[in-house]
Write a protein that holds these residues in place. Structure first.
Motif, PDB file in Angstrom:
ATOM      1  N   ASP A  10       0.831  -1.205   0.000  1.00 47.45           N
ATOM      2  CA  ASP A  10       0.000   0.000   0.000  1.00 47.45           C
ATOM      3  C   ASP A  10       0.867   1.256   0.000  1.00 47.45           C
ATOM      4  O   ASP A  10       0.589   2.222  -0.724  1.00 47.45           O
ATOM      5  CB  ASP A  10      -0.928  -0.008   1.213  1.00 47.45           C
ATOM      6  N   SER A  11       1.934   1.259   0.789  1.00 49.79           N
ATOM      7  CA  SER A  11       2.815   2.427   0.873  1.00 49.79           C
ATOM      8  C   SER A  11       3.546   2.673  -0.441  1.00 49.79           C
ATOM      9  O   SER A  11       3.700   3.818  -0.878  1.00 49.79           O
ATOM     10  CB  SER A  11       3.828   2.246   2.011  1.00 49.79           C
ATOM     11  N   ARG A  35      12.014  -7.585   1.179  1.00 45.88           N
ATOM     12  CA  ARG A  35      10.704  -8.177   1.432  1.00 45.88           C
ATOM     13  C   ARG A  35       9.834  -8.140   0.173  1.00 45.88           C
ATOM     14  O   ARG A  35       9.070  -9.075  -0.095  1.00 45.88           O
ATOM     15  CB  ARG A  35       9.999  -7.432   2.580  1.00 45.88           C
ATOM     16  N   LEU A  36       9.963  -7.104  -0.611  1.00 50.26           N
ATOM     17  CA  LEU A  36       9.216  -7.009  -1.865  1.00 50.26           C
ATOM     18  C   LEU A  36       9.626  -8.135  -2.815  1.00 50.26           C
ATOM     19  O   LEU A  36       8.770  -8.751  -3.471  1.00 50.26           O
ATOM     20  CB  LEU A  36       9.458  -5.650  -2.525  1.00 50.26           C
ATOM     21  N   GLN A  37      10.902  -8.413  -2.860  1.00 50.46           N
ATOM     22  CA  GLN A  37      11.388  -9.505  -3.707  1.00 50.46           C
ATOM     23  C   GLN A  37      10.833 -10.845  -3.242  1.00 50.46           C
ATOM     24  O   GLN A  37      10.487 -11.708  -4.063  1.00 50.46           O
ATOM     25  CB  GLN A  37      12.921  -9.528  -3.692  1.00 50.46           C
ATOM     26  N   GLN A  38      10.723 -11.030  -1.933  1.00 50.67           N
ATOM     27  CA  GLN A  38      10.150 -12.264  -1.404  1.00 50.67           C
ATOM     28  C   GLN A  38       8.684 -12.403  -1.794  1.00 50.67           C
ATOM     29  O   GLN A  38       8.221 -13.512  -2.123  1.00 50.67           O
ATOM     30  CB  GLN A  38      10.290 -12.287   0.119  1.00 50.67           C
ATOM     31  N   ILE A  39       7.951 -11.306  -1.750  1.00 46.73           N
ATOM     32  CA  ILE A  39       6.542 -11.340  -2.148  1.00 46.73           C
ATOM     33  C   ILE A  39       6.423 -11.697  -3.626  1.00 46.73           C
ATOM     34  O   ILE A  39       5.578 -12.510  -4.027  1.00 46.73           O
ATOM     35  CB  ILE A  39       5.875  -9.969  -1.859  1.00 46.73           C
ATOM     36  N   GLU A  40       7.272 -11.102  -4.444  1.00 44.45           N
ATOM     37  CA  GLU A  40       7.239 -11.386  -5.874  1.00 44.45           C
ATOM     38  C   GLU A  40       7.562 -12.862  -6.158  1.00 44.45           C
ATOM     39  O   GLU A  40       6.935 -13.491  -7.017  1.00 44.45           O
ATOM     40  CB  GLU A  40       8.220 -10.475  -6.607  1.00 44.45           C
ATOM     41  N   GLN A  41       8.526 -13.408  -5.403  1.00 45.96           N
ATOM     42  CA  GLN A  41       8.878 -14.820  -5.573  1.00 45.96           C
ATOM     43  C   GLN A  41       7.735 -15.723  -5.120  1.00 45.96           C
ATOM     44  O   GLN A  41       7.445 -16.759  -5.752  1.00 45.96           O
ATOM     45  CB  GLN A  41      10.149 -15.140  -4.790  1.00 45.96           C
ATOM     46  N   GLU A  42       7.067 -15.328  -4.033  1.00 48.94           N
ATOM     47  CA  GLU A  42       5.967 -16.131  -3.506  1.00 48.94           C
ATOM     48  C   GLU A  42       4.835 -16.256  -4.517  1.00 48.94           C
ATOM     49  O   GLU A  42       4.235 -17.321  -4.677  1.00 48.94           O
ATOM     50  CB  GLU A  42       5.448 -15.503  -2.210  1.00 48.94           C
ATOM     51  N   PHE A  43       4.524 -15.169  -5.215  1.00 49.17           N
ATOM     52  CA  PHE A  43       3.413 -15.174  -6.155  1.00 49.17           C
ATOM     53  C   PHE A  43       3.860 -15.382  -7.601  1.00 49.17           C
ATOM     54  O   PHE A  43       3.019 -15.513  -8.494  1.00 49.17           O
ATOM     55  CB  PHE A  43       2.629 -13.858  -6.042  1.00 49.17           C
ATOM     56  N   GLY A  44       5.162 -15.373  -7.808  1.00 51.18           N
ATOM     57  CA  GLY A  44       5.667 -15.574  -9.165  1.00 51.18           C
ATOM     58  C   GLY A  44       5.310 -14.450 -10.111  1.00 51.18           C
ATOM     59  O   GLY A  44       4.990 -14.690 -11.290  1.00 51.18           O
ATOM     60  N   ARG A  50      10.507  -0.511 -13.200  1.00 54.07           N
ATOM     61  CA  ARG A  50      11.102   0.783 -12.889  1.00 54.07           C
ATOM     62  C   ARG A  50      11.897   1.292 -14.092  1.00 54.07           C
ATOM     63  O   ARG A  50      12.729   0.589 -14.653  1.00 54.07           O
ATOM     64  CB  ARG A  50      12.005   0.672 -11.670  1.00 54.07           C
ATOM     65  N   THR A  51      11.619   2.526 -14.480  1.00 59.30           N
ATOM     66  CA  THR A  51      12.377   3.209 -15.525  1.00 59.30           C
ATOM     67  C   THR A  51      12.948   4.473 -14.918  1.00 59.30           C
ATOM     68  O   THR A  51      12.253   5.472 -14.742  1.00 59.30           O
ATOM     69  CB  THR A  51      11.473   3.557 -16.724  1.00 59.30           C
ATOM     70  N   GLY A  52      14.246   4.402 -14.561  1.00 62.99           N
ATOM     71  CA  GLY A  52      14.830   5.521 -13.821  1.00 62.99           C
ATOM     72  C   GLY A  52      14.184   5.615 -12.451  1.00 62.99           C
ATOM     73  O   GLY A  52      14.170   4.655 -11.694  1.00 62.99           O
ATOM     74  N   LYS A  53      13.604   6.756 -12.141  1.00 63.22           N
ATOM     75  CA  LYS A  53      12.917   6.928 -10.866  1.00 63.22           C
ATOM     76  C   LYS A  53      11.420   6.655 -10.980  1.00 63.22           C
ATOM     77  O   LYS A  53      10.704   6.668  -9.982  1.00 63.22           O
ATOM     78  CB  LYS A  53      13.139   8.352 -10.349  1.00 63.22           C
ATOM     79  N   LYS A  54      10.940   6.416 -12.194  1.00 56.31           N
ATOM     80  CA  LYS A  54       9.511   6.218 -12.409  1.00 56.31           C
ATOM     81  C   LYS A  54       9.125   4.761 -12.191  1.00 56.31           C
ATOM     82  O   LYS A  54       9.810   3.850 -12.637  1.00 56.31           O
ATOM     83  CB  LYS A  54       9.124   6.647 -13.825  1.00 56.31           C
ATOM     84  N   ILE A  55       8.008   4.563 -11.486  1.00 52.12           N
ATOM     85  CA  ILE A  55       7.474   3.225 -11.213  1.00 52.12           C
ATOM     86  C   ILE A  55       6.193   3.015 -12.015  1.00 52.12           C
ATOM     87  O   ILE A  55       5.298   3.863 -11.990  1.00 52.12           O
ATOM     88  CB  ILE A  55       7.183   3.037  -9.706  1.00 52.12           C
ATOM     89  N   THR A  56       6.121   1.898 -12.727  1.00 50.05           N
ATOM     90  CA  THR A  56       4.909   1.523 -13.459  1.00 50.05           C
ATOM     91  C   THR A  56       4.457   0.156 -12.969  1.00 50.05           C
ATOM     92  O   THR A  56       5.186  -0.832 -13.112  1.00 50.05           O
ATOM     93  CB  THR A  56       5.171   1.464 -14.978  1.00 50.05           C
ATOM     94  N   PHE A  57       3.267   0.081 -12.379  1.00 47.55           N
ATOM     95  CA  PHE A  57       2.775  -1.169 -11.802  1.00 47.55           C
ATOM     96  C   PHE A  57       2.248  -2.096 -12.888  1.00 47.55           C
ATOM     97  O   PHE A  57       1.579  -1.660 -13.829  1.00 47.55           O
ATOM     98  CB  PHE A  57       1.699  -0.883 -10.761  1.00 47.55           C
ATOM     99  N   THR A  58       2.556  -3.364 -12.735  1.00 48.33           N
ATOM    100  CA  THR A  58       2.061  -4.370 -13.668  1.00 48.33           C
ATOM    101  C   THR A  58       0.598  -4.675 -13.342  1.00 48.33           C
ATOM    102  O   THR A  58       0.091  -4.297 -12.277  1.00 48.33           O
ATOM    103  CB  THR A  58       2.879  -5.665 -13.563  1.00 48.33           C
ATOM    104  N   LEU A  59      -0.086  -5.363 -14.241  1.00 42.54           N
ATOM    105  CA  LEU A  59      -1.474  -5.761 -13.977  1.00 42.54           C
ATOM    106  C   LEU A  59      -1.554  -6.666 -12.756  1.00 42.54           C
ATOM    107  O   LEU A  59      -2.466  -6.548 -11.931  1.00 42.54           O
ATOM    108  CB  LEU A  59      -2.047  -6.470 -15.205  1.00 42.54           C
ATOM    109  N   GLU A  60      -0.569  -7.586 -12.652  1.00 45.83           N
ATOM    110  CA  GLU A  60      -0.532  -8.476 -11.487  1.00 45.83           C
ATOM    111  C   GLU A  60      -0.277  -7.677 -10.204  1.00 45.83           C
ATOM    112  O   GLU A  60      -0.871  -7.946  -9.152  1.00 45.83           O
ATOM    113  CB  GLU A  60       0.561  -9.531 -11.662  1.00 45.83           C
ATOM    114  N   LEU A  64      -2.628  -7.313  -6.849  1.00 45.44           N
ATOM    115  CA  LEU A  64      -2.128  -7.653  -5.519  1.00 45.44           C
ATOM    116  C   LEU A  64      -2.275  -6.477  -4.557  1.00 45.44           C
ATOM    117  O   LEU A  64      -2.620  -6.656  -3.380  1.00 45.44           O
ATOM    118  CB  LEU A  64      -0.651  -8.074  -5.610  1.00 45.44           C
ATOM    119  N   ILE A  65      -2.045  -5.276  -5.052  1.00 39.63           N
ATOM    120  CA  ILE A  65      -2.187  -4.082  -4.212  1.00 39.63           C
ATOM    121  C   ILE A  65      -3.653  -3.858  -3.849  1.00 39.63           C
ATOM    122  O   ILE A  65      -3.977  -3.469  -2.722  1.00 39.63           O
ATOM    123  CB  ILE A  65      -1.597  -2.854  -4.935  1.00 39.63           C
ATOM    124  N   HIS A  66      -4.549  -4.110  -4.786  1.00 33.60           N
ATOM    125  CA  HIS A  66      -5.983  -4.012  -4.495  1.00 33.60           C
ATOM    126  C   HIS A  66      -6.359  -4.986  -3.376  1.00 33.60           C
ATOM    127  O   HIS A  66      -7.125  -4.646  -2.464  1.00 33.60           O
ATOM    128  CB  HIS A  66      -6.799  -4.321  -5.752  1.00 33.60           C
TER     129      HIS A  66
END
Length: 300
Positions: A10-11, A35-44, A50-60, A64-66
């Motif tokens: 959420d943060s 911890r974020l990497q662990q979550i990504e590994q858990e759900f595959g 990330r492009t430079g400082k910009k973050i673009t969230f994937t559909l997955e 997950l954030i929802h």
């Protein structure tokens, strides 16, 4: 995943920045990344790219954030309910959202009186534009909201106040002079980096409609400010006039005022509402707070 993981996701989503998310959670950036990497590994999946400082969230990642937001909300509701269950005194957490002006001029005294009577209630307060506060209530991020303007809300609502909108000036002026005089334009929520201003659309529309009814030429906007106190100080120094709701005025301001009326003679009014969900009244803290506010603003 647990509560800490939900808060982490959420943060990141709210801050759109790893460093700021880590600061918000009071953890180190490497710890958050690990911890974020662990979550990504858990759900595959990949939560974001990330492009430079910009973050673009994937559909997955969006999905997950929802889920994380939903779980945080359910946990908050459960804690609030259990805190009030079979309680012999008013206690628990009260989450309030309030418009900036109401928060500045009315809410502090209300909260002071309430916490003196019920010291075991913890107050969480969010302030800002009425439109933003309304959205918080819709998303159940606050339990009760004080908003200004007429919003479509089908559940519980209570009219707190109706105040007039007025012209303020250092010296007496006539309304007919306004198009020729410098106007200090007060708008809430300036975005300084982009030199943009936002304000409650209902207030802006009311004032713009009144102006168009009265004059054929636009106002002379010489200054734009995002603070009503700054606006009043500029007016006090004779730098122009302003149009603001009367809730923003105090006896100490000592300014000349003219209440605005429409062509039909009706005053231009600004309504403040207290809105909340009926189901939330099961919480003893909210129930008592609502009753206390109603006693402060009785309807005639």
């Amino acid at each position: 995943m647990n509560e800490q993981d939900w808060s982490l996701l959420d943060s990141i989503y709210e801050e759109q920045n790893i460093t700021k998310a880590a600061e918000r959670l009071f953890i180190s950036q490497p710890a958050l990344t690990y911890r974020l990497q662990q979550i990504e590994q858990e759900f595959g999946i990949k939560v974001f790219n990330r492009t430079g400082k910009k973050i673009t969230f994937t559909l997955e990642g969006e999905h997950l954030i929802h889920y994380a937001k939903k779980m945080l909300l359910e946990l908050r509701r459960t804690k609030d309910y259990l805190a009030n269950l079979h309680a012999h005194e008013v206690r628990g957490t009260l989450r309030i959202g309030a418009s900036s002006n109401f928060s500045l001029y009315k809410l502090p005294a209300i909260l002071k009186h309430f916490v003196e009577l019920y010291p075991n209630v913890q107050i969480h307060l969010n302030t800002g534009l009425s439109s933003d506060i309304f959205r918080l209530l819709q998303n159940d991020e606050v339990q009760i909201a004080f908003i200004r303007g007429d919003y479509q809300w089908i559940e519980e609502k209570y009219l707190i106040n109706e105040e007039r909108i007025c012209v303020i000036s250092k010296h007496p002026i006539e309304l007919e002079e306004l198009p020729k005089l410098p106007r200090i334009h007060y708008q809430i929520g300036a975005v300084k980096s982009k030199i943009k201003f936002k304000t409650d659309p209902f207030l802006s529309k009311s004032i713009d409609t009144w102006w168009q009814e009265q004059f054929r030429s636009p106002p002379q906007m010489t200054m734009q400010v995002d603070s009503v106190e700054t606006c009043k100080e500029l007016v006090k120094h004779g730098l122009g006039y302003a149009i603001i709701p009367r809730i923003c005025l105090t006896k100490e301001d000592d300014l000349h005022t003219i209440d605005l009326t429409r062509n039909d003679g009706q005053f231009l009014l600004r309504k403040t509402w207290m809105i909340y969900r009926e189901s939330a009244m099961e919480l003893a803290s909210l129930n008592q707070f609502v009753n206390d506010v109603k006693s402060c603003f009785p309807q005639t």
